[in-house]
Design an enzyme around this catalytic site. Structure first.
Site, PDB file in Angstrom:
ATOM      1  N   SER A   1      77.059  51.015   4.052  1.00 19.02           N
ATOM      2  CA  SER A   1      76.777  49.615   3.694  1.00 19.02           C
ATOM      3  C   SER A   1      78.070  49.046   3.131  1.00 19.02           C
ATOM      4  CB  SER A   1      75.698  49.599   2.594  1.00 19.02           C
ATOM      5  OG  SER A   1      75.553  48.311   2.035  1.00 19.02           O
TER       6      SER A   1
ATOM      7  N   TYR B   1      71.789  52.483  -5.425  1.00 12.07           N
ATOM      8  CA  TYR B   1      72.011  52.397  -3.971  1.00 12.07           C
ATOM      9  C   TYR B   1      73.516  52.384  -3.689  1.00 12.07           C
ATOM     10  CZ  TYR B   1      71.762  50.286   0.755  1.00 12.07           C
ATOM     11  OH  TYR B   1      71.893  50.007   2.094  1.00 12.07           O
TER      12      TYR B   1
HETATM   13  N1  LIG Z   1      69.253  46.033   6.745  1.00 11.68           N
HETATM   14  C1  LIG Z   1      70.315  45.871   5.945  1.00 11.68           C
HETATM   15  O1  LIG Z   1      70.592  44.756   5.450  1.00 11.68           O
HETATM   16  C2  LIG Z   1      71.215  47.054   5.639  1.00 11.68           C
HETATM   17  C3  LIG Z   1      72.480  46.794   5.106  1.00 11.68           C
HETATM   18  C4  LIG Z   1      73.326  47.853   4.823  1.00 11.68           C
HETATM   19  C5  LIG Z   1      72.921  49.145   5.095  1.00 11.68           C
HETATM   20  N2  LIG Z   1      71.690  49.377   5.624  1.00 11.68           N
HETATM   21  C6  LIG Z   1      71.301  50.765   5.875  1.00 11.68           C
HETATM   22  O2  LIG Z   1      70.776  50.898   7.165  1.00 11.68           O
HETATM   23  C7  LIG Z   1      69.913  52.022   7.214  1.00 11.68           C
HETATM   24  C8  LIG Z   1      68.633  51.644   7.941  1.00 11.68           C
HETATM   25  O3  LIG Z   1      67.906  50.714   7.167  1.00 11.68           O
HETATM   26  P1  LIG Z   1      67.103  49.485   7.817  1.00 11.68           P
HETATM   27  O4  LIG Z   1      67.795  48.264   7.441  1.00 11.68           O
HETATM   28  O5  LIG Z   1      66.798  49.755   9.217  1.00 11.68           O
HETATM   29  O6  LIG Z   1      65.766  49.544   6.908  1.00 11.68           O
HETATM   30  P2  LIG Z   1      64.277  50.035   7.231  1.00 11.68           P
HETATM   31  O7  LIG Z   1      63.709  49.209   8.314  1.00 11.68           O
HETATM   32  O8  LIG Z   1      63.582  50.067   5.919  1.00 11.68           O
HETATM   33  O9  LIG Z   1      64.467  51.506   7.802  1.00 11.68           O
HETATM   34  C9  LIG Z   1      64.708  52.615   6.990  1.00 11.68           C
HETATM   35  C10 LIG Z   1      64.484  53.876   7.788  1.00 11.68           C
HETATM   36  O10 LIG Z   1      64.753  55.022   6.950  1.00 11.68           O
HETATM   37  C11 LIG Z   1      63.688  55.942   7.076  1.00 11.68           C
HETATM   38  N3  LIG Z   1      63.519  56.718   5.844  1.00 11.68           N
HETATM   39  C12 LIG Z   1      63.297  56.254   4.601  1.00 11.68           C
HETATM   40  N4  LIG Z   1      63.112  57.276   3.753  1.00 11.68           N
HETATM   41  C13 LIG Z   1      63.213  58.416   4.487  1.00 11.68           C
HETATM   42  C14 LIG Z   1      63.097  59.800   4.174  1.00 11.68           C
HETATM   43  N5  LIG Z   1      62.827  60.226   2.938  1.00 11.68           N
HETATM   44  N6  LIG Z   1      63.240  60.684   5.177  1.00 11.68           N
HETATM   45  C15 LIG Z   1      63.504  60.270   6.443  1.00 11.68           C
HETATM   46  N7  LIG Z   1      63.623  58.984   6.791  1.00 11.68           N
HETATM   47  C16 LIG Z   1      63.469  58.061   5.825  1.00 11.68           C
HETATM   48  C17 LIG Z   1      62.458  55.082   7.368  1.00 11.68           C
HETATM   49  O11 LIG Z   1      61.460  55.814   8.071  1.00 11.68           O
HETATM   50  P3  LIG Z   1      60.118  56.450   7.458  1.00 11.68           P
HETATM   51  O12 LIG Z   1      59.616  55.497   6.416  1.00 11.68           O
HETATM   52  O13 LIG Z   1      59.235  56.566   8.658  1.00 11.68           O
HETATM   53  O14 LIG Z   1      60.550  57.771   6.928  1.00 11.68           O
HETATM   54  C18 LIG Z   1      63.049  54.019   8.286  1.00 11.68           C
HETATM   55  O15 LIG Z   1      63.044  54.469   9.615  1.00 11.68           O
HETATM   56  C19 LIG Z   1      69.714  52.455   5.758  1.00 11.68           C
HETATM   57  O16 LIG Z   1      70.531  53.566   5.478  1.00 11.68           O
HETATM   58  C20 LIG Z   1      70.185  51.254   4.971  1.00 11.68           C
HETATM   59  O17 LIG Z   1      70.650  51.610   3.697  1.00 11.68           O
HETATM   60  C21 LIG Z   1      70.829  48.359   5.909  1.00 11.68           C
END
Ligand SMILES: NC(=O)c1ccc[n+]([C@@H]2O[C@H](COP(=O)([O-])OP(=O)(O)OC[C@H]3O[C@@H](n4cnc5c(N)ncnc54)[C@H](OP(=O)(O)O)[C@@H]3O)[C@@H](O)[C@H]2O)c1
Length: 260
Positions: free
Chosen positions: A137, A150
């Site tokens: 991020s 985070y």
């Molecule tokens: N969207 C943004 O603005 C943003 C910005 C910067 C970085 N990111 C990063 O991008 C990545 C993906 O996030 P996203 O934006 O797609 O959010 P999201 O829709 O909430 O997806 C998060 C994913 O992580 C999985 N997850 C959560 N806890 C877990 C665990 N204990 N074991 C295995 N899987 C787990 C969830 O699946 P389950 O619940 O099915 O386990 C889900 O598939 C993250 O690392 C986040 O920090 C996102």
């Protein structure tokens, strides 16, 4: 033969979209997250579902992860790229956050990713080829209020994977750190609050962030070139560069912008 790609956090958001775009390109995929039903849903939405394996896992179940790696290697008899994407964000002030929430954020975002990547390392070293991608991020490069744990976990990922890239450059192992700003997913809804419960609602910054399809197209382009570290986003991306010039200017700007 096209690459076999293992994606964590593939049940929603960025992981789901990466799965769809890589499936469109004809890659064989292994999809992981905790919710098996959601992984099946994503698989069904992908072209060529026969090229997609489902491997449910919990990143905080560290002891189980070496066995998950062994299972993943039997899916298509190889792995070329591991995309460490699974993660959870945070929305709570330090003074209002239970210590157990910090542990949870480190376990999911940092230690789980390290445990999985380390378990795959002997295979990558043995075949003298491998590529780790990590969705960190811009919070892995600077911090903002409400995200202390985070940002700490995402910063830690940079430390670990920069070292891995150095220790294994002679083994032809590549590391790509992808640092998005705001991307339109459920990340804010799923963010942990001070007592460990989920926030449960979105915020304007995430709603107005990069569209997930557009972000993933750029991310895949960066991975195609084995880019070491790439920043994505709108104005929040420039915080990374501003910190290099003046940490105090960045501090003042972030405080003024009142980001929650
Ligand atoms: N969207 C943004 O603005 C943003 C910005 C910067 C970085 N990111 C990063 O991008 C990545 C993906 O996030 P996203 O934006 O797609 O959010 P999201 O829709 O909430 O997806 C998060 C994913 O992580 C999985 N997850 C959560 N806890 C877990 C665990 N204990 N074991 C295995 N899987 C787990 C969830 O699946 P389950 O619940 O099915 O386990 C889900 O598939 C993250 O690392 C986040 O920090 C996102």
């Amino acid at each position: 033969m096209k690459d076999v790609i293992w994606i964590t956090g593939a049940s929603s958001g960025i992981g789901e979209e990466l799965a769809k775009q890589y499936a469109q390109r004809g890659n064989r995929l292994i999809l992981s997250a905790r919710r098996e039903k959601e992984l099946e849903r994503v698989k069904a939405l992908c072209p060529h579902p026969e090229n997609i394996a489902i491997l449910p896992l919990d990143l905080t179940d560290f002891e189980a992860l070496p066995d998950k790696v062994a299972q993943a290697l039997t899916c298509f008899d190889r792995i070329d790229l591991l995309i460490n994407n699974g993660g959870v964000s945070q929305r709570s002030l330090i003074a209002e956050t239970d210590f157990k929430v910090y542990k949870q954020l480190m376990d999911i975002n940092y230690l789980g990713t390290i445990a999985l990547s380390k378990a795959l390392l002997p295979y990558f070293v043995g075949q003298k080829k491998g590529h780790y991608a990590v969705i960190t991020s811009v919070m892995g490069k600077y911090a903002s209020p409400f995200r202390s744990g985070y940002a700490g976990a995402k910063h830690a990922l940079h430390g670990f994977f920069d070292a891995l890239r150095m220790e294994h450059h002679q083994d032809n192992i590549k590391v790509s750190l992808l640092c998005p700003g705001f991307v339109q997913t459920n990340v804010t809804i799923n963010a942990l609050t001070g007592d460990g419960t989920c926030l449960g609602h979105d915020d304007p910054a995430t709603k107005n962030g990069l569209e997930v399809g557009a972000f993933c197209r750029k991310a895949i382009r960066a991975l195609d070139t084995h880019a070491w570290e790439t920043y994505f986003g709108k104005k929040e991306k420039f915080g990374v560069y501003l910190k290099r010039i003046s940490q105090k200017a960045l501090h003042a700007l972030v405080i003024r912008s009142n980001v929650r």
